[in-house]
Design a protein around this motif. Structure first.
Motif, PDB file in Angstrom:
ATOM      1  N   TRP A 192       0.870  -1.185   0.000  1.00 39.79           N
ATOM      2  CA  TRP A 192       0.000   0.000   0.000  1.00 39.79           C
ATOM      3  C   TRP A 192       0.900   1.225   0.000  1.00 39.79           C
ATOM      4  CZ3 TRP A 192      -0.263   4.129   3.334  1.00 39.79           C
ATOM      5  CH2 TRP A 192      -1.435   4.915   3.329  1.00 39.79           C
ATOM      6  N   SER A 193       0.728   2.098  -0.983  1.00 36.29           N
ATOM      7  CA  SER A 193       1.507   3.336  -1.046  1.00 36.29           C
ATOM      8  C   SER A 193       0.609   4.438  -1.563  1.00 36.29           C
ATOM      9  CB  SER A 193       2.726   3.170  -1.965  1.00 36.29           C
ATOM     10  OG  SER A 193       2.319   2.995  -3.314  1.00 36.29           O
ATOM     11  N   THR A 194       0.999   5.678  -1.373  1.00 37.32           N
ATOM     12  CA  THR A 194       0.155   6.795  -1.805  1.00 37.32           C
ATOM     13  C   THR A 194       0.870   7.740  -2.752  1.00 37.32           C
ATOM     14  OG1 THR A 194       0.766   8.035   0.177  1.00 37.32           O
ATOM     15  CG2 THR A 194      -1.265   6.743   0.267  1.00 37.32           C
ATOM     16  N   GLY A 195       2.075   7.376  -3.168  1.00 35.86           N
ATOM     17  CA  GLY A 195       2.793   8.181  -4.139  1.00 35.86           C
ATOM     18  C   GLY A 195       2.753   7.539  -5.517  1.00 35.86           C
ATOM     19  N   SER A 196       3.653   7.998  -6.382  1.00 33.11           N
ATOM     20  CA  SER A 196       3.727   7.484  -7.759  1.00 33.11           C
ATOM     21  C   SER A 196       4.950   6.602  -7.931  1.00 33.11           C
ATOM     22  CB  SER A 196       3.770   8.662  -8.739  1.00 33.11           C
ATOM     23  OG  SER A 196       2.652   9.504  -8.573  1.00 33.11           O
ATOM     24  N   GLU A 197       5.227   5.757  -6.925  1.00 32.18           N
ATOM     25  CA  GLU A 197       6.463   4.969  -6.923  1.00 32.18           C
ATOM     26  C   GLU A 197       6.232   3.481  -7.167  1.00 32.18           C
ATOM     27  OE1 GLU A 197       6.631   8.643  -5.464  1.00 32.18           O
ATOM     28  OE2 GLU A 197       5.898   7.194  -4.011  1.00 32.18           O
ATOM     29  N   ALA A 198       5.140   3.118  -7.834  1.00 33.47           N
ATOM     30  CA  ALA A 198       4.826   1.701  -8.033  1.00 33.47           C
ATOM     31  C   ALA A 198       5.935   0.972  -8.775  1.00 33.47           C
ATOM     32  CB  ALA A 198       3.502   1.562  -8.787  1.00 33.47           C
ATOM     33  N   ARG A 199       6.516   1.634  -9.766  1.00 35.02           N
ATOM     34  CA  ARG A 199       7.593   0.985 -10.521  1.00 35.02           C
ATOM     35  C   ARG A 199       8.801   0.694  -9.644  1.00 35.02           C
ATOM     36  NH1 ARG A 199      12.829   3.292 -12.442  1.00 35.02           N
ATOM     37  NH2 ARG A 199      11.704   5.177 -13.006  1.00 35.02           N
ATOM     38  N   PHE A 200       9.157   1.627  -8.774  1.00 36.96           N
ATOM     39  CA  PHE A 200      10.303   1.438  -7.885  1.00 36.96           C
ATOM     40  C   PHE A 200      10.035   0.312  -6.880  1.00 36.96           C
ATOM     41  CE2 PHE A 200      10.757   5.746  -9.468  1.00 36.96           C
ATOM     42  CZ  PHE A 200      12.112   5.832  -9.732  1.00 36.96           C
ATOM     43  N   ILE A 201       8.791   0.216  -6.434  1.00 38.04           N
ATOM     44  CA  ILE A 201       8.422  -0.866  -5.516  1.00 38.04           C
ATOM     45  C   ILE A 201       8.558  -2.209  -6.221  1.00 38.04           C
ATOM     46  CG2 ILE A 201       6.495  -1.877  -4.233  1.00 38.04           C
ATOM     47  CD1 ILE A 201       5.533   1.053  -3.759  1.00 38.04           C
ATOM     48  N   ALA A 202       8.061  -2.287  -7.450  1.00 36.36           N
ATOM     49  CA  ALA A 202       8.141  -3.534  -8.207  1.00 36.36           C
ATOM     50  C   ALA A 202       9.598  -3.914  -8.461  1.00 36.36           C
ATOM     51  CB  ALA A 202       7.387  -3.390  -9.524  1.00 36.36           C
ATOM     52  N   GLU A 203      10.421  -2.941  -8.808  1.00 33.86           N
ATOM     53  CA  GLU A 203      11.839  -3.231  -9.054  1.00 33.86           C
ATOM     54  C   GLU A 203      12.533  -3.732  -7.796  1.00 33.86           C
ATOM     55  OE1 GLU A 203      12.884  -0.174 -12.740  1.00 33.86           O
ATOM     56  OE2 GLU A 203      13.414   0.389 -10.689  1.00 33.86           O
ATOM     57  N   ALA A 204      12.147  -3.201  -6.640  1.00 32.09           N
ATOM     58  CA  ALA A 204      12.746  -3.660  -5.379  1.00 32.09           C
ATOM     59  C   ALA A 204      12.427  -5.132  -5.140  1.00 32.09           C
ATOM     60  CB  ALA A 204      12.247  -2.802  -4.223  1.00 32.09           C
ATOM     61  N   PHE A 205      11.169  -5.521  -5.394  1.00 33.55           N
ATOM     62  CA  PHE A 205      10.804  -6.929  -5.225  1.00 33.55           C
ATOM     63  C   PHE A 205      11.564  -7.807  -6.208  1.00 33.55           C
ATOM     64  CE2 PHE A 205       7.488  -5.382  -2.525  1.00 33.55           C
ATOM     65  CZ  PHE A 205       7.098  -6.461  -1.740  1.00 33.55           C
ATOM     66  N   GLN A 206      11.712  -7.357  -7.441  1.00 27.57           N
ATOM     67  CA  GLN A 206      12.482  -8.116  -8.421  1.00 27.57           C
ATOM     68  C   GLN A 206      13.934  -8.273  -7.968  1.00 27.57           C
ATOM     69  OE1 GLN A 206      12.008  -6.076 -12.195  1.00 27.57           O
ATOM     70  NE2 GLN A 206      10.461  -7.562 -12.875  1.00 27.57           N
TER      71      GLN A 206
END
Length: 398
Positions: free
Chosen positions: A257-271
């Motif tokens: 759950w996040s409220t910014g525009s950082e979805a791509r960075f979150i996905a890259e961290a999991f990868q």
């Protein structure tokens, strides 16, 4: 494909927040202000949003052409640049129509004292209207009240001020946090574990967003928050915080759950951590859509968009209505946010969007703030001819 969830669903979410036994009763003044709004508009408010009756009942519309002044507090990131470019496009259209004589922009670069001085200069120059992204919720109050005394309305966007002399145009961040929590609960009917990525820790808006998530989790009965980290609404900071959390959180993470525009960075961290991608809730952005396009089998999303284009459009539309003589009923106007599900991503994606397209913000397929809904915020509200959502340049327009 259903690009937007119905307004009725949004109303139910707001009503659920408003009806909570934990929500204190409204003051008489607040209740009077809200009761003056149509029911579908009233449903966008929760107790976390300060609202009072509009303070421009005696405002006299200035003669055309108008001098439009915009006070920016920080132009140092792509979101703010896009906001200001869109506002300039709209105001310049009003200039071409002969309704605006001059468009003046100032930037205080994060210095509240400088922003006060710049707004005071706008007052002295006889601006017809002042739009602003305020650098502080309280520091500008006195100069905004001076503008009101001088007959100049001040309209804020992307962050409210606490003086009732201003007209704030904003999203309900409390409802936003709750709505994404409910979206996660619907996607995980058997329950699951959430990694919470807040914005700037302690920020008033972050506190509202977090409260919305807490309520959604409590209502679900089978969701748990494994960790909470601060991403500070910044991509690289978010990625680092998520990587650190994953290194010390061995259990499965089912959603972020996040409220910014950082979805791509979150996905890259999991990868990077070698972990399966969870459902990511947040604000969609060009780089996230680019990442989705390249990872359609694994990227899962639920959220909305905190759009700089729409924020500028809403500020322009409200300001334009006011200087044309329309009277706002309340001092805080809540703009609805579109809901974006996994099935909607193809509609939002454009060919120019790549995983590194952090400066590209998608244009909603349709106006998320209809003229009919906006009319409800004004006594005798009516659409303004100088605004047409169909003329908004496409995301990939050069």
């Amino acid at each position: 494909m259903k690009t937007f969830q119905s307004g009725f669903r949004l109303s139910l979410l707001a009503a659920a927040l408003l009806s909570s036994a934990a929500v204190p009763a409204y003051s008489d003044a607040r209740s009077d202000a809200l009761q003056a709004l149509p029911e579908n508009v009233r449903a966008l408010y929760t107790d976390a949003v300060d609202v009072a009756q509009g303070a421009l009942a005696d405002f006299k519309a200035p003669a055309k052409p108008w001098r439009w002044c915009h006070s920016e507090s920080y132009m140092g990131n792509p979101w703010r640049v896009t906001f200001n470019d869109e506002l300039a496009r709209l105001v310049n259209g009003a200039k071409e129509a002969g309704d605006v004589s001059e468009f003046i922009v100032s930037d205080s670069n994060g210095d509240a004292t400088q922003q006060i001085s710049q707004i005071r200069s706008f007052i002295e120059r006889g601006c017809s209207v002042i739009t602003t992204i305020a650098g502080s919720s309280t520091a500008l109050n006195a100069v905004i009240e001076d503008a009101q005394k001088a007959g100049i309305p001040v309209i804020t966007s992307a962050g409210a001020v606490t003086t009732p002399a201003a007209i704030n145009v904003m999203h309900n961040q409390n409802l936003w946090g709750y709505q994404m929590g409910k979206g996660i609960a619907e996607a995980l009917p058997n329950g699951g574990t959430i990694l919470q990525v807040e914005g700037i820790s302690g920020h008033p808006l972050v506190q509202q967003e977090n409260a919305g998530l807490d309520k959604a989790v409590a209502e679900s009965g089978n969701l748990t928050i494994a960790r909470k980290v601060s991403g500070e609404w910044t991509g690289t900071t978010t990625k680092s915080a998520v990587l650190q959390a994953l290194a010390t959180t061995p259990q499965q993470i089912d959603a972020v759950w996040s409220t910014g525009s950082e979805a791509r960075f979150i996905a890259e961290a999991f990868q990077q951590a070698g972990r399966p991608l969870p459902l990511i809730a947040g604000s969609i952005s060009g780089d996230a859509l680019g990442f989705w396009h390249e990872n359609q089998d694994t990227f899962k999303f639920y959220g909305g968009e905190v759009s700089p284009h729409v924020a500028a459009q809403n500020a322009f539309r409200v300001a334009l209505r006011i200087i044309e003589g329309q009277k706002p009923i309340v001092n805080t106007i809540i703009a609805p946010m579109p809901t974006i599900t996994q099935a909607d991503l193809p509609t939002w994606y454009k060919d120019c969007m790549k995983p590194d397209s952090a400066a590209i913000f998608p244009i909603p397929p349709q106006d998320p703030f209809s003229e009919e809904l906006l009319n409800g915020y004004f006594s005798s509200g009516q659409a303004t001819p100088l605004y047409d959502f169909a003329k908004v340049p496409a995301s990939c327009a050069k």
